[in-house]
Enzyme design. Structure first.
Site, mmCIF file in Angstrom:
data_model
loop_
_atom_site.group_PDB
_atom_site.id
_atom_site.type_symbol
_atom_site.label_atom_id
_atom_site.label_comp_id
_atom_site.label_asym_id
_atom_site.label_seq_id
_atom_site.Cartn_x
_atom_site.Cartn_y
_atom_site.Cartn_z
ATOM 1 N N HIS A 216 25.306 10.993 -17.985
ATOM 2 C CA HIS A 216 23.935 10.942 -17.473
ATOM 3 C C HIS A 216 23.810 9.937 -16.338
ATOM 4 O O HIS A 216 22.852 9.992 -15.566
ATOM 5 C CB HIS A 216 22.927 10.659 -18.595
ATOM 6 C CG HIS A 216 23.037 9.317 -19.236
ATOM 7 N ND1 HIS A 216 23.779 9.074 -20.373
ATOM 8 C CD2 HIS A 216 22.484 8.128 -18.912
ATOM 9 C CE1 HIS A 216 23.682 7.809 -20.724
ATOM 10 N NE2 HIS A 216 22.888 7.211 -19.845
ATOM 11 N N ASP A 245 28.526 13.891 -22.529
ATOM 12 C CA ASP A 245 27.970 12.780 -21.755
ATOM 13 C C ASP A 245 29.125 11.964 -21.184
ATOM 14 O O ASP A 245 29.435 10.877 -21.657
ATOM 15 C CB ASP A 245 27.064 11.924 -22.635
ATOM 16 C CG ASP A 245 26.176 10.990 -21.816
ATOM 17 O OD1 ASP A 245 26.278 11.017 -20.568
ATOM 18 O OD2 ASP A 245 25.395 10.234 -22.416
ATOM 19 N N GLY A 330 20.612 -0.235 -20.018
ATOM 20 C CA GLY A 330 21.527 -1.023 -19.214
ATOM 21 C C GLY A 330 22.937 -0.979 -19.744
ATOM 22 O O GLY A 330 23.882 -1.345 -19.053
ATOM 23 N N SER A 332 24.521 1.879 -20.892
ATOM 24 C CA SER A 332 25.111 3.205 -20.801
ATOM 25 C C SER A 332 26.464 3.191 -20.103
ATOM 26 O O SER A 332 26.631 2.554 -19.063
ATOM 27 C CB SER A 332 24.188 4.148 -20.033
ATOM 28 O OG SER A 332 23.224 4.703 -20.883
ATOM 29 N N SER A 348 26.398 6.257 -24.916
ATOM 30 C CA SER A 348 25.548 7.356 -24.472
ATOM 31 C C SER A 348 24.082 6.993 -24.616
ATOM 32 O O SER A 348 23.357 6.867 -23.630
ATOM 33 C CB SER A 348 25.872 8.627 -25.269
ATOM 34 O OG SER A 348 24.998 9.679 -24.914
#
Length: 419
Positions: A216, A245, A330, A332, A348
């Protein structure tokens, strides 16, 4: 000013055999004892979590339909294997292999069938489900946005599966992707600045230096920097979200060095030796530039999460690792890893925060490597990154600004939203 390469301190991964990490002083797990109820007379083997994962894989292949999942009992340091039904031969083979055995009512096939029913009847934004081998059930979770008719629909679906097959619980938070990041990486979009985390350095299929991060993040911008106002240093090669992802981002400078370490803050790093499969019950560690280093336990595998999409629909991601390790916007794309140096996952999303706790989901590194064709390229250790130990380090301690970055607000998510 444009930078030509990510510094050596970046979170990274490289080739190499699995060896003892030797950094226990900065990683002190608060492992949760698993419930096992093992009904065997033999004495199970004492195993490290990584060895338990390997044994589980071998037994799954050998036992066929009788194998109904497994988990790692961290207190007893043993693998607990579920055997469906009354297959005495399967029980004997598992015990001889060194596992503790539980005989359970739900087969893997039945649990997967329940998950398919949930997908068909209850794909609702803010829901997730995963098989919990410790209870031999599918655990369904609804976040705080699932109310009214949607909550009633979810309850009815779970009731229809039966109390022996599925359980339903509520989460106080909201399922969301955690974009905004071991070390932070930045991109500019029409919606503003996006901040994510670098996961693990790898080698792309053409031999180029690259890194893995969350999909993402990768679908939100093509170019990424190592500082908020810096020029691009890496370009997205592949990105998938939803469904999976994961993203592979290649460094623009082919001479970029990618040491096999994860930066855990305060000048300390942990050496990573290769990819590792997640095992339910095993202790894992997550690093992110927003919240620093935290540890917890793997609670489920092959998890499905239904994130709320920008257009009011559902972004469904499957095949994830579920944990009770906290994370916040923050984080991810950041690394999930084991104490003995195994790269497990990429952050994720999830619910909650590092004050209240919650559920966090991770893209398996093994799946990301297979999907992108990347590998732990030989020679990435040549950067000479070193492990450092601390006599006073604490697992789970917040270390904002890890790797020299300042902690700051959660900018956008990987898709331009703000949290």
């Amino acid at each position: 000013m444009s930078h030509k390469r990510i510094p050596k301190r970046r979170a990274a991964i490289a080739a190499g055999g699995v060896v003892a990490l030797g950094a226990a002083a900065i990683l002190l797990p608060n492992a949760n004892a698993s419930q096992d109820g093992a009904a065997d007379d033999a004495t199970p083997r004492t195993l490290k979590a990584a060895d338990a994962s390997g044994l589980s894989t071998r037994l799954a292949a050998a036992l066929g339909d009788s194998f109904a999942g497994s988990y790692y009992d961290s207190a007893g340091q043993r693998l607990v294997v579920n055997i469906a039904g009354s297959d005495a031969d399967a029980v004997l083979r598992a015990r001889k292999a060194g596992a503790a055995v539980r005989q359970v009512g739900n087969s893997t096939g039945a649990l997967k069938s329940a998950a398919r029913t949930l997908k068909t009847e209850a794909t609702i934004p803010g829901t997730s489900w995963a098989v919990d081998p410790r209870t031999n059930k599918v655990v369904v979770t609804a976040d705080s946005t699932v109310t009214g008719a949607q909550w009633s629909r979810l309850q009815a679906t779970v009731r229809g599966l039966g109390s022996g097959m599925a359980t339903l619980k509520k989460s106080a938070g909201t399922f969301k992707t955690f974009a905004a990041g071991g070390d932070a990486i930045f991109a500019r979009t029409q919606g503003g600045t996006v901040r994510c985390s670098l996961g693990f350095n790898v080698t792309a299929s053409d031999g180029s230096p690259a890194f893995l991060t969350a999909g993402h993040c990768g679908v939100s911008a093509a170019q990424w920097s190592d500082s908020q106002n810096g020029g691009p240093v890496a370009t997205v090669d592949q990105a998938t979200f939803p469904g999976s992802d994961l993203a592979l981002v290649t460094y623009d400078d082919p001479a970029t060095q990618a040491p096999s370490t994860v930066d855990v803050g305060n000048g300390q790093s942990v050496r990573i030796n290769g990819a590792a499969e997640a095992t339910v019950g095993a202790t894992v560690f997550r690093m992110g530039s927003t919240t620093g280093l935290h540890n917890g336990t793997v609670t489920g595998l092959d998890a499905t999460v239904n994130f709320q999409s920008d257009n009011g629909g559902v972004d469904t991601v499957t095949g994830l690792i579920q944990t009770n390790v906290c994370a916040e916007p923050g984080d991810s794309g950041g690394p999930l890893f084991t104490q003995d140096g195994g790269a497990v996952g990429l952050t994720s999303g999830g619910s909650g925060d590092c004050t209240r706790g919650g559920e966090t989901f991770f893209q398996p590194v093994t799946t990301a490597l297979e999907a992108t064709g990347a590998s732990f390229g030989a020679g990435t250790d040549a950067a000479g990154a070193t492990e450092q130990q601390s006599d006073t380090g604490q697992s789970g301690a917040q270390q904002s600004g890890a790797g020299g970055h300042h902690s700051g607000p959660a900018y956008g998510s990987g898709r331009g939203r703000t949290h």
